[in-house]
Design a protein around this motif. Structure first.
Motif, PDB file in Angstrom:
ATOM      1  N   SER A  86       0.827  -1.210   0.000  1.00 56.29           N
ATOM      2  CA  SER A  86       0.000   0.000   0.000  1.00 56.29           C
ATOM      3  C   SER A  86       0.859   1.257   0.000  1.00 56.29           C
ATOM      4  O   SER A  86       0.593   2.204  -0.749  1.00 56.29           O
ATOM      5  N   VAL A 119      -5.111  -4.918   0.214  1.00 55.01           N
ATOM      6  CA  VAL A 119      -4.226  -3.810  -0.152  1.00 55.01           C
ATOM      7  C   VAL A 119      -5.041  -2.707  -0.812  1.00 55.01           C
ATOM      8  O   VAL A 119      -4.871  -1.521  -0.503  1.00 55.01           O
ATOM      9  N   THR A 122      -6.905  -0.707   1.771  1.00 60.93           N
ATOM     10  CA  THR A 122      -5.984   0.133   2.539  1.00 60.93           C
ATOM     11  C   THR A 122      -5.588   1.364   1.733  1.00 60.93           C
ATOM     12  O   THR A 122      -5.572   2.480   2.249  1.00 60.93           O
ATOM     13  N   ILE A 123      -5.274   1.156   0.459  1.00 62.79           N
ATOM     14  CA  ILE A 123      -4.903   2.287  -0.398  1.00 62.79           C
ATOM     15  C   ILE A 123      -6.064   3.257  -0.538  1.00 62.79           C
ATOM     16  O   ILE A 123      -5.893   4.472  -0.397  1.00 62.79           O
TER      17      ILE A 123
END
Length: 141
Positions: A86, A119, A122-123
């Protein structure tokens, strides 16, 4: 998942007259939870990579991304970063002055999702620009 993200993101970039910049992160800093989950679900304990193996992975990933761009008919670049996925993607996106990120996700559910996380999610939560997550339908995975 990357094919779907490229299709969606490439179409958006083409409509806006922008280049497609593909970013792939090789996450070598596996967390303790990911090591345990990998061992439980696959029976394999992940190990470290030497520099030669890492360089080979980077070149292979870059080549595959460049081929994907060519096959899809998009103009752009292919970038391979090493580090926490991320963070690596966000750092590259900032260096490219990106305004919108389009990411693919596997759409995992249940315990595997709880342990491994997402991921893309999260990004999307930490990126300060626009984020679009293209999820592969569960039936086609």
């Amino acid at each position: 998942t990357h094919e779907l993200a490229l299709s969606v993101g490439g179409g958006l970039a083409a409509a806006l007259g922008r280049r497609v910049e593909l970013v792939h992160a090789i996450d070598v800093g596996t967390s303790d939870a990911a090591v345990v989950a990998t061992a439980i679900f696959t029976g394999v304990v992940p190990g470290g990579l030497d520099a030669g193996a890492l360089d080979g992975m980077k070149e292979s990933s870059r080549g595959a991304m460049e081929a994907s761009l060519t096959t899809a008919g998009f103009t752009g670049g292919a970038h391979v970063e090493v580090g926490t996925a991320s963070l690596a993607v966000i750092e590259r996106a900032h260096s490219l002055e990106a305004t919108t990120l389009v990411m693919g996700t596997h759409g995992r559910r249940g315990p595997l999702r709880w342990v491994l996380g997402s991921v893309a999610e999260t990004i999307a939560k930490t990126w300060d620009g626009n984020a679009l997550i293209a999820r592969t339908p569960i039936a086609t995975q």
